[in-house]
Scaffold this active site. Structure first.
Site, mmCIF file in Angstrom:
data_model
loop_
_atom_site.group_PDB
_atom_site.id
_atom_site.type_symbol
_atom_site.label_atom_id
_atom_site.label_comp_id
_atom_site.label_asym_id
_atom_site.label_seq_id
_atom_site.Cartn_x
_atom_site.Cartn_y
_atom_site.Cartn_z
ATOM 1 N N ALA A 1 0.863 -1.182 0.000
ATOM 2 C CA ALA A 1 0.000 0.000 0.000
ATOM 3 C C ALA A 1 0.899 1.230 0.000
ATOM 4 O O ALA A 1 1.818 1.334 0.816
ATOM 5 C CB ALA A 1 -0.917 0.017 1.219
ATOM 6 N N SER A 2 0.643 2.143 -0.912
ATOM 7 C CA SER A 2 1.436 3.367 -0.999
ATOM 8 C C SER A 2 0.577 4.441 -1.653
ATOM 9 O O SER A 2 -0.492 4.149 -2.198
ATOM 10 C CB SER A 2 2.709 3.115 -1.818
ATOM 11 O OG SER A 2 3.626 4.186 -1.689
ATOM 12 N N LEU A 3 1.041 5.669 -1.563
ATOM 13 C CA LEU A 3 0.312 6.753 -2.217
ATOM 14 C C LEU A 3 0.373 6.589 -3.730
ATOM 15 O O LEU A 3 -0.636 6.682 -4.428
ATOM 16 C CB LEU A 3 0.889 8.106 -1.794
ATOM 17 C CG LEU A 3 0.329 9.350 -2.482
ATOM 18 C CD1 LEU A 3 -1.169 9.476 -2.251
ATOM 19 C CD2 LEU A 3 1.058 10.600 -1.990
ATOM 20 N N TYR A 4 1.573 6.303 -4.224
ATOM 21 C CA TYR A 4 1.736 6.150 -5.667
ATOM 22 C C TYR A 4 3.000 5.362 -5.972
ATOM 23 O O TYR A 4 3.847 5.131 -5.098
ATOM 24 C CB TYR A 4 1.795 7.512 -6.362
ATOM 25 C CG TYR A 4 3.035 8.330 -6.040
ATOM 26 C CD1 TYR A 4 4.135 8.333 -6.886
ATOM 27 C CD2 TYR A 4 3.102 9.105 -4.876
ATOM 28 C CE1 TYR A 4 5.274 9.077 -6.589
ATOM 29 C CE2 TYR A 4 4.225 9.855 -4.572
ATOM 30 C CZ TYR A 4 5.305 9.837 -5.428
ATOM 31 O OH TYR A 4 6.431 10.565 -5.124
ATOM 32 N N HIS B 1 -3.198 7.149 1.958
ATOM 33 C CA HIS B 1 -1.862 7.604 2.340
ATOM 34 C C HIS B 1 -1.077 6.549 3.107
ATOM 35 O O HIS B 1 0.057 6.786 3.514
ATOM 36 C CB HIS B 1 -1.990 8.879 3.191
ATOM 37 C CG HIS B 1 -0.759 9.709 3.249
ATOM 38 N ND1 HIS B 1 -0.042 9.896 4.413
ATOM 39 C CD2 HIS B 1 -0.105 10.412 2.286
ATOM 40 C CE1 HIS B 1 0.991 10.680 4.171
ATOM 41 N NE2 HIS B 1 0.980 11.012 2.890
ATOM 42 N N ASP C 1 5.391 -12.086 2.480
ATOM 43 C CA ASP C 1 5.165 -13.316 3.239
ATOM 44 C C ASP C 1 4.832 -12.971 4.687
ATOM 45 O O ASP C 1 3.802 -12.386 4.958
ATOM 46 C CB ASP C 1 6.364 -14.259 3.116
ATOM 47 C CG ASP C 1 6.473 -14.879 1.729
ATOM 48 O OD1 ASP C 1 5.438 -14.969 1.047
ATOM 49 O OD2 ASP C 1 7.588 -15.259 1.323
ATOM 50 N N LYS D 1 1.345 3.481 4.050
ATOM 51 C CA LYS D 1 2.580 2.947 3.462
ATOM 52 C C LYS D 1 2.863 1.596 4.131
ATOM 53 O O LYS D 1 3.420 1.537 5.237
ATOM 54 C CB LYS D 1 3.749 3.908 3.688
ATOM 55 C CG LYS D 1 3.424 5.388 3.474
ATOM 56 C CD LYS D 1 3.036 5.711 2.049
ATOM 57 C CE LYS D 1 2.397 7.081 1.934
ATOM 58 N NZ LYS D 1 3.193 8.207 2.370
ATOM 59 N N SER E 1 8.680 6.245 -13.315
ATOM 60 C CA SER E 1 9.942 5.742 -13.868
ATOM 61 C C SER E 1 10.412 4.458 -13.189
ATOM 62 O O SER E 1 11.511 3.976 -13.481
ATOM 63 C CB SER E 1 11.031 6.815 -13.738
ATOM 64 O OG SER E 1 11.293 7.093 -12.364
#
Length: 521
Positions: free
Chosen positions: A91-94, A182, A189, A184, A98
């Site tokens: 899970a992350s903002l984006y 938002h 595993d 992170k 690249s």
């Protein structure tokens, strides 16, 4: 009442029938060997926590590691991806547009291990901003096209506030102000990394953040279930009908209605599922003989946008306020940091009210702010945060805490210049004096995760953090080392600096905009 035993994998779990017994067991375990100045504080805080938090996990020594730098974080991500056998959940903002190397690393792991499944949860507004050009969604779509959504489940959360006229009127560049995913969370595993870092090149090279690795199957399972739950409130990237396109749908398998179709019903269904998750989690209480475990970790989260206005079951805000309000004597110190310094008024009031003799606030220098010399409206953001820093110092003076609380600006070169870094770290450390060194403070509590402790974090965004309480001397030393690594690039800032340094002058327009838009910062 009798207590029933729930058989799970180590560490052992037990269903508790009495909240008072729950609190007393933790107090015995933590205070038995805790540094003596912290004992009374620990007793108070554990009593307070048991009223708010339903879940915690016990850790033995060496089951929590602190990652030292952005490059180590990136290397560890790739290593964990390559060695994962069953699951990767992120899970992350984006995902930076690249980051083809990271996508290739995941693809190689999927190719060599047919049992591996990958789950992504990103923000749907931030992750699609550049469409149809390359962006988070296009990178993930390439994985889905190659391996299918059964093995690569990519979800895009869109705030329910992105609805109606706001969806039409608010430009892409500004719609993130409505709210974001938002969190992170980086799971592999039976291990998990909690951080404030996103997945792009600067977070892997020269953007300072924090990163903790937890080695526990039960802890990883908890965050996996949380990840899956929020994913079930989100859109899904499925195989495109035309090669190179991105196909985003609301799956029929989602347990809620699509928010764009019926926002009120979506919120009612989502909030009930979240509340059920938080309540059911109270049955996962790890209990062991006093003194066997040296560290307790409480998951805390903020899901305000998904709860009714006056029935918010989120756990982060109340926990942070409890941590601070229970500091009653000068034997405890604290350090607070947020790269984007727009501290929630209640948290600020609690920090200022603590009877500390020595405490630090670390924030980004304007030259370490990621928006420094950016284009357009965002170029004013460093000035806005500078203005908020000045207001904080004025409050410190008003509370007569000038000698006790120091504001420190972090700077390592100039961002976007050769060898320049930006600052994105956030967290809280609570410390006691080392018994062997009366002049040294050593943390025994920290909060790690995604929250910036801002007004928007507690009103607009989805946040997830962990509260760590430890008597493990090795972990405490690592926490102290982490804090010292941040402090070495800081210098104190006073109100006099704002008077004498013309570069600290903030225009009236920025001040007004900051006051009006403070909730969005």
């Amino acid at each position: 009442m009798t207590t029933r035993l729930l058989q799970l994998t180590r560490p052992h779990y037990r269903l508790l029938s009495s909240p008072f017994r729950k609190s007393s067991i933790i107090q015995r375990q933590m205070s038995a060997s805790s540094p003596s100045p912290a004992n009374s504080y620990l007793n108070m805080i554990t009593k307070s926590l048991q009223h708010n938090l339903q879940t915690w996990f016990h850790f033995e020594p060496n089951e929590i590691d602190i990652i030292e730098s952005p490059s180590h974080f990136y290397d560890l991500l790739k290593s964990k991806i390559s060695s994962s056998q069953k699951r990767i959940f992120i899970a992350s903002l984006y995902l930076g547009k690249s980051e083809t190397e990271l996508i290739d690393c995941i693809s190689q792991a999927l190719s060599k291990n047919p049992d591996l499944k990958v789950s992504f949860l990103l923000d749907g507004l931030r992750g699609t901003r550049e469409l149809p050009s390359t962006c988070s969604a296009t990178l993930l779509s390439s994985l889905v096209a190659k391996y299918g959504s059964e093995r690569v489940d990519c979800r895009l959360y869109k705030t329910p506030a992105y609805h109606g006229w706001k969806k039409i009127v608010v430009p892409k560049r500004f719609n993130e102000g409505l709210g974001l995913q938002h969190m992170k969370i980086y799971g592999f595993d039976n291990e998990i990394i909690l951080s404030g870092a996103n997945l792009s090149n600067d977070y892997f090279t020269n953007r300072q953040d924090r990163y903790y690795l937890f080695k526990s199957a039960n802890f990883a399972n908890y965050y996996f279930k949380l990840h899956q739950l929020i994913s079930s409130f989100s859109y899904q990237i499925v195989k495109p009908k035309v090669a190179g396109n991105v196909n985003i749908i609301w799956p029929d398998s989602n347990p809620t209605i699509e928010p764009m179709k019926n926002k009120r019903k979506f919120l009612r269904e989502a909030s009930q599922l979240l509340e059920n998750f938080l309540q059911i989690s109270k049955h996962n209480q790890p209990i062991s003989p006093p003194g066997q475990f040296s560290t307790i970790v409480y998951p805390i989260s903020q899901f305000t946008p998904l709860f009714p206005k006056y029935n918010d079951k989120s756990t982060e805000k109340s926990t942070i306020l409890s941590l601070l309000s229970n500091i009653k004597n000068t034997s405890i110190s604290w350090t607070f940091t947020a790269g984007y310094f727009n501290i929630l008024p209640e948290i600020k009031a609690n920090l200022l009210a603590t009877p500390v003799t020595e405490a630090n606030v670390i924030t980004a220098s304007p030259f370490a702010n990621g928006f420094y010399q950016s284009k357009g409206v965002s170029s004013n953001l460093p000035g806005a945060y500078l203005y908020l820093s000045k207001k904080f110092l004025q409050d410190v003076s008003r509370y007569n805490k000038d000698q006790a609380i120091t504001l420190r600006e972090w700077q390592r070169g100039v961002v976007n210049k050769p060898n320049g870094w930006s600052y994105h770290a956030k967290g809280i450390w609570i410390s006691s004096r080392d018994n062997n060194d009366s002049d040294s403070w050593k943390p025994f509590i920290t909060v790690i995760g995604s929250s910036n402790y801002t007004r928007r974090a507690y009103s607009l965004d989805l946040e997830s953090n962990a509260l760590i309480i430890t008597k493990d001397e090795e972990l405490r030393n690592k926490m102290k080392g982490e804090l010292n690594d941040l402090l070495q690039y800081t210098k104190p800032v006073t109100l006099e600096d704002f008077k004498s340094d013309p570069e600290r002058h903030v225009g009236t327009g920025v001040k007004i905009a900051t006051s009006v838009l403070g909730k969005k910062l």
